[in-house]
Design an enzyme around this catalytic site. Structure first.
Site: not given
Length: 246
Positions: A136, A64
């Site tokens: 992610e 992320d």
């Protein structure tokens, strides 16, 4: 003995899929365990406690942050005249769940996810939140294994072209960007005009032009006058950027 053989076949089949993915993206992981971990859901870990498995949640956390940085860097360089607020809005659209799901689906990530039986039965393999998390986590694993340059190369093949193609133009206010640029340079007055309307009433297409002090800067096409003007402004910005580089 037959159970062991079955497990062996499953393992080999799974490994072959991960090797196929690496071949597809042109990247070979040094530590394949990191790659597999990126696709390991917590439900799978909970159902296989006898064997040590680590789920992808920590990699998701890292990925992320890596995505935020790499996308920010790309947008900063790609759109030198875009304001901080517009950059933030565009980045949010690129790294939001629906966008990440599209990128994950384009690479068939759902087929590789290791799930617990319960999660599998409830459709976890196609669940948007799960697929976005896997994307992610994959970025996190790629960063740890290969470094930032390879992450940028991967995103340059998968994500950045979509930005260039205008996949996120719905959140980009090109008219405001162009107006700010012209005002900052004090170079004159912008004028928009609809040059043409084509097609039947239910499927209209508009052609717009933007000019600076009477000189044409860009022409755009859209399903509405507003969209056509936005595309014209986008073309004008590209014209001005090209002129700046010369």
């Amino acid at each position: 003995m037959s159970k062991q053989r079955d497990k062996g076949r499953i393992y080999e089949k799974r490994r072959a899929k991960f090797q196929e993915l690496q071949k597809k993206i042109g990247i070979t992981f040094q530590n394949e365990k990191l790659l597999i971990q990126a696709f390991t859901h917590s439900s799978y870990v909970n159902e296989h406690r006898r064997r040590f498995h680590e789920d992808n949640e920590r990699l998701e956390f890292l990925g992320d942050a890596v995505l935020e940085l790499t996308v920010s860097q790309y947008l900063f360089q790609k759109f030198p005249h875009m304001s901080e607020g517009q950059l933030t809005k565009l980045r949010a659209a690129i790294v939001c769940e629906p966008s990440l799901v599209k990128f994950a689906n384009a690479l068939s990530f759902g087929e590789l996810v290791l799930l617990g039986k319960g999660e599998e039965l409830t459709g976890g393999r196609t669940r948007p939140a799960l697929l976005a998390d896997v994307f992610e986590a994959f970025i996190g694993a790629l960063y740890l294994d290969q470094g930032m340059d390879v992450v940028l190369r991967f995103l340059g093949q998968t994500m950045f072209p979509k930005i260039d193609e205008g996949a996120f133009s719905h959140v980009m206010d090109f008219k405001s960007q162009l107006q700010e640029l012209v005002q900052r340079d004090g170079s004159g007055t912008l004028e928009y005009a609809i040059l043409e309307e084509k097609g039947p009433a239910h499927n209209k297409e508009f052609v717009a032009r933007v000019a600076l002090n009477g000189q044409e800067l860009g022409v755009g096409v859209g399903r509405s006058k507003k969209e056509a003007e936005q595309h014209a402004a986008q073309m004008a910005l590209e014209t001005l950027r090209a002129a700046d580089k010369q």
